[in-house]
Each structure stands twice: as structure tokens, then as C-alpha cells.
Design a protein around this motif. Structure first.
Motif, PDB file in Angstrom:
ATOM      1  N   ILE A 171      -4.770 -16.963   3.608  1.00  0.00           N
ATOM      2  CA  ILE A 171      -4.013 -16.898   2.356  1.00  0.00           C
ATOM      3  C   ILE A 171      -3.619 -15.476   1.977  1.00  0.00           C
ATOM      4  O   ILE A 171      -2.855 -15.274   1.043  1.00  0.00           O
ATOM      5  CB  ILE A 171      -4.808 -17.535   1.192  1.00  0.00           C
ATOM      6  N   MET A 181       1.891 -16.403  -6.318  1.00  0.00           N
ATOM      7  CA  MET A 181       0.865 -16.109  -7.318  1.00  0.00           C
ATOM      8  C   MET A 181       1.548 -15.741  -8.628  1.00  0.00           C
ATOM      9  O   MET A 181       2.562 -15.040  -8.614  1.00  0.00           O
ATOM     10  CB  MET A 181       0.050 -14.896  -6.867  1.00  0.00           C
ATOM     11  N   ARG A 211      -5.389 -22.924  -4.717  1.00  0.00           N
ATOM     12  CA  ARG A 211      -6.312 -22.066  -3.970  1.00  0.00           C
ATOM     13  C   ARG A 211      -7.360 -21.550  -4.958  1.00  0.00           C
ATOM     14  O   ARG A 211      -7.100 -20.645  -5.742  1.00  0.00           O
ATOM     15  CB  ARG A 211      -5.563 -20.887  -3.338  1.00  0.00           C
ATOM     16  N   ILE A 212      -8.529 -22.178  -4.937  1.00  0.00           N
ATOM     17  CA  ILE A 212      -9.537 -21.863  -5.957  1.00  0.00           C
ATOM     18  C   ILE A 212     -10.770 -21.252  -5.319  1.00  0.00           C
ATOM     19  O   ILE A 212     -11.382 -21.833  -4.421  1.00  0.00           O
ATOM     20  CB  ILE A 212      -9.901 -23.134  -6.756  1.00  0.00           C
ATOM     21  N   GLY A 213     -11.132 -20.054  -5.797  1.00  0.00           N
ATOM     22  CA  GLY A 213     -12.308 -19.359  -5.283  1.00  0.00           C
ATOM     23  C   GLY A 213     -13.437 -19.342  -6.280  1.00  0.00           C
ATOM     24  O   GLY A 213     -14.384 -20.133  -6.202  1.00  0.00           O
ATOM     25  N   SER A 214     -13.365 -18.448  -7.264  1.00  0.00           N
ATOM     26  CA  SER A 214     -14.520 -18.158  -8.106  1.00  0.00           C
ATOM     27  C   SER A 214     -15.028 -19.350  -8.909  1.00  0.00           C
ATOM     28  O   SER A 214     -16.213 -19.421  -9.222  1.00  0.00           O
ATOM     29  CB  SER A 214     -14.220 -16.969  -9.022  1.00  0.00           C
ATOM     30  N   VAL A 270     -11.342 -21.290  -1.661  1.00  0.00           N
ATOM     31  CA  VAL A 270     -11.233 -19.893  -1.216  1.00  0.00           C
ATOM     32  C   VAL A 270     -12.631 -19.293  -1.114  1.00  0.00           C
ATOM     33  O   VAL A 270     -13.308 -19.060  -2.118  1.00  0.00           O
ATOM     34  CB  VAL A 270     -10.338 -19.087  -2.163  1.00  0.00           C
ATOM     35  N   MET A 317      -4.742 -20.697  -9.093  1.00  0.00           N
ATOM     36  CA  MET A 317      -6.040 -20.126  -8.749  1.00  0.00           C
ATOM     37  C   MET A 317      -7.026 -20.491  -9.864  1.00  0.00           C
ATOM     38  O   MET A 317      -6.707 -21.288 -10.735  1.00  0.00           O
ATOM     39  CB  MET A 317      -5.909 -18.600  -8.564  1.00  0.00           C
ATOM     40  N   SER A 318      -8.210 -19.902  -9.838  1.00  0.00           N
ATOM     41  CA  SER A 318      -9.245 -20.317 -10.798  1.00  0.00           C
ATOM     42  C   SER A 318      -8.777 -20.252 -12.248  1.00  0.00           C
ATOM     43  O   SER A 318      -9.122 -21.115 -13.052  1.00  0.00           O
ATOM     44  CB  SER A 318     -10.498 -19.448 -10.634  1.00  0.00           C
ATOM     45  N   ASN A 372      -8.819 -14.478   2.998  1.00  0.00           N
ATOM     46  CA  ASN A 372      -7.682 -13.564   2.908  1.00  0.00           C
ATOM     47  C   ASN A 372      -7.740 -12.394   3.890  1.00  0.00           C
ATOM     48  O   ASN A 372      -6.791 -11.629   3.972  1.00  0.00           O
ATOM     49  CB  ASN A 372      -7.479 -13.069   1.469  1.00  0.00           C
ATOM     50  N   LYS A 405     -13.637 -16.437   0.497  1.00  0.00           N
ATOM     51  CA  LYS A 405     -13.768 -14.995   0.738  1.00  0.00           C
ATOM     52  C   LYS A 405     -14.956 -14.427  -0.049  1.00  0.00           C
ATOM     53  O   LYS A 405     -15.235 -14.888  -1.167  1.00  0.00           O
ATOM     54  CB  LYS A 405     -12.481 -14.275   0.328  1.00  0.00           C
TER      55      LYS A 405
HETATM   56  C1  LIG Z   1      -8.834 -14.719  -3.972  1.00  0.00           C
HETATM   57  C2  LIG Z   1      -7.599 -15.485  -3.886  1.00  0.00           C
HETATM   58  C3  LIG Z   1      -7.475 -16.737  -4.513  1.00  0.00           C
HETATM   59  C4  LIG Z   1      -8.567 -17.364  -5.348  1.00  0.00           C
HETATM   60  O1  LIG Z   1      -8.808 -16.612  -6.490  1.00  0.00           O
HETATM   61  P1  LIG Z   1      -9.833 -17.130  -7.614  1.00  0.00           P
HETATM   62  O2  LIG Z   1      -9.331 -16.494  -8.852  1.00  0.00           O
HETATM   63  O3  LIG Z   1     -11.173 -16.647  -7.198  1.00  0.00           O
HETATM   64  O4  LIG Z   1      -9.746 -18.596  -7.663  1.00  0.00           O
HETATM   65  C5  LIG Z   1      -6.274 -17.424  -4.365  1.00  0.00           C
HETATM   66  N1  LIG Z   1      -5.257 -16.918  -3.642  1.00  0.00           N
HETATM   67  C6  LIG Z   1      -5.339 -15.729  -3.030  1.00  0.00           C
HETATM   68  C7  LIG Z   1      -4.175 -15.243  -2.259  1.00  0.00           C
HETATM   69  C8  LIG Z   1      -6.492 -14.966  -3.130  1.00  0.00           C
HETATM   70  O5  LIG Z   1      -6.573 -13.786  -2.506  1.00  0.00           O
END
Ligand SMILES: *Cc1c(COP(=O)(O)O)cnc(C)c1O
Length: 217
Positions: free
Chosen positions: A64, A150, A208-211, A20, A192-193, A43, A22
Motif C-alpha cells: 500500500i 488518501m 485500509r485500516i491499521g491502528s 494494515v 483509514m482508521s 507499506n 505495518k
Molecule cells: C498506515 C497506512 C494506512 C492505515 O493507517 P491507520 O490510520 O493506522 O488505519 C492506510 N493506508 C496507508 C497507505 C498507510 O500507509
């Protein structure tokens, strides 16, 4: 590096990573791309469009976040997966734009299982209504590949686990009732993270991993 250890764990579970990206500039995305990552998630439509035009063409972009019907046309030419189908009208519009682009559009149905009010998503009754709509067989250019959800943003890992389990049960029910023999209905996008390991234990096929991958500066 974090990225490699995440991948190693995902490989053990046979799950895939949506990185992710963003809020991160193309240069940082390029670094992760160089390590071999090809699936990136955004997103917001505007941000997705800017990055898609600035980065390599073989990236598979996943949308996403919440998608407004009037913005589908901008991403329809290229987006690989839309995780956030949460209404019949959105599904219809995605099909219409896919027809225009002569594509089959992969999508996921987004479910709401978290306790926060603000999160988008279907309840099981809403999904049943969509899947039993007699017009659904006309939507030949969308392919429903599974579900997304989520968990509540919480330290209560028992709660998080129970919500992922609920998503898994929703997936199994839909698979049995509407998608038997349809091998493409196989994705559970969850984790997620903060909770991706629990999500894998509960059957996630796509985290779905961002941070964790793009640590905040
Ligand atoms: C931002 C986001 C993520 C990732 O979140 P992190 O906590 O940064 O891993 C996953 N899914 C969706 C829908 C998001 O908006």
C-alpha cells in the motif's frame, strides 16, 4: 471486539478490509489471521518480505506504500495487489516482473487528492497520459483493478468527504473512458482508521485500516 464490528459494517456495504499490519510483529498479525482475516497490507518492501516468509502462505499481501522501481522484483513473485502505481515507468516494471514470474499482477492507480504536499500519487492528467500511452496494450501482465487514494489528515470531515467524493468521481470517469465492460476495474481503495466510515459512504470498496485493528501498545 473492534475487528468484528468493523467487518460487520464492511459487510453491509459490500466492501473489503485490508488489515494494515505495518509496525506489528508476526505474532500480532497471526492473532488477526486466526479470526479469519486474509488480506494484510504493508507499506515497506523489506518489512513485507520478512512477514511474508514468517506467516501462512494463504495470506493475500497488499503493498500500500510508495514503491521504488528497483524493488518491484522482490515482491513480484507473490504480492496480491499493488495499490501505489504512480508512474508509467513503475507500471512498466511491474509488468516486466510479472512476465518473469508468469503472473498477472493486480494493481491500483494511486491518486493525490489530499492537501499535504508529501503524499505520492497521480493527478488526473497524469493518469490520462498513462492510460493513453500507445504502449499500454503491450502490458499484458498487469491488470488495473481501480484506484487508491488518501484524504487529508484532518478533523475537517467536510474536507475529507469532499476528497473521497473526488476519488469516486475519478474512478467513474476512468471507468467510463477506459474500462467500460472490464469488470475487474471495480476497486476504490480509500478510508483509514480515522475516516473509514466516511469513505464507505462515499463509495469505497476496500478500506485500509491499521491502528484500529492493531491498537498501539
Ligand atoms: C498506515 C497506512 C494506512 C492505515 O493507517 P491507520 O490510520 O493506522 O488505519 C492506510 N493506508 C496507508 C497507505 C498507510 O500507509
Amino acid at each position: 471486539m473492534m475487528y468484528d464490528s468493523i467487518l460487520e459494517t464492511l459487510n453491509r456495504y459490500g466492501a473489503r478490509l485490508v488489515a494494515v499490519s505495518k509496525n506489528n510483529p508476526p505474532a500480532r498479525i497471526q492473532e488477526v489471521y486466526q479470526r479469519g482475516q486474509r488480506i494484510f497490507g504493508e507499506n515497506r518492501v523489506q518489512e513485507l518480505l520478512e512477514k511474508q516468509s514468517a506467516l501462512p502462505a494463504d495470506i493475500e499481501w497488499h503493498l500500500i506504500g510508495h514503491l521504488q522501481t528497483n524493488k518491484v522484483k522482490y515482491i513480484a513473485p507473490f504480492v496480491s495487489m499493488i495499490h501505489s502505481i504512480d508512474s508509467w515507468s513503475l507500471l512498466e516494471e511491474v509488468n516486466k516482473q510479472a512476465v518473469k514470474n508468469d503472473r498477472i499482477q493486480d494493481v491500483l492507480l494511486q491518486f493525490h487528492v489530499a492537501q499535504e504536499e508529501s503524499k505520492f500519487g497521480l493527478k488526473i492528467e497524469d493518469a490520462v497520459q498513462i492510460l493513453e500511452n500507445p504502449l499500454i496494450s503491450d502490458l499484458k501482465n498487469v491488470r488495473i483493478c481501480g484506484i487508491m487514494g488518501m484524504a487529508t489528515f484532518s478533523d475537517d470531515m467536510a474536507l475529507v468527504r469532499s476528497e473521497f467524493r473526488q476519488l469516486r468521481q475519478i474512478f467513474e470517469r476512468l471507468k467510463t473512458q477506459y474500462f467500460t465492460d472490464q469488470t475487474h476495474f471495480r476497486e476504490i481503495s480509500m478510508g483509514m482508521s480515522g475516516d473509514w466510515r466516511i469513505a464507505l459512504e462515499e463509495g469505497s470498496t476496500m478500506v485500509r485500516i491499521g491502528s484500529l485493528i492493531f491498537p498501539p501498545a
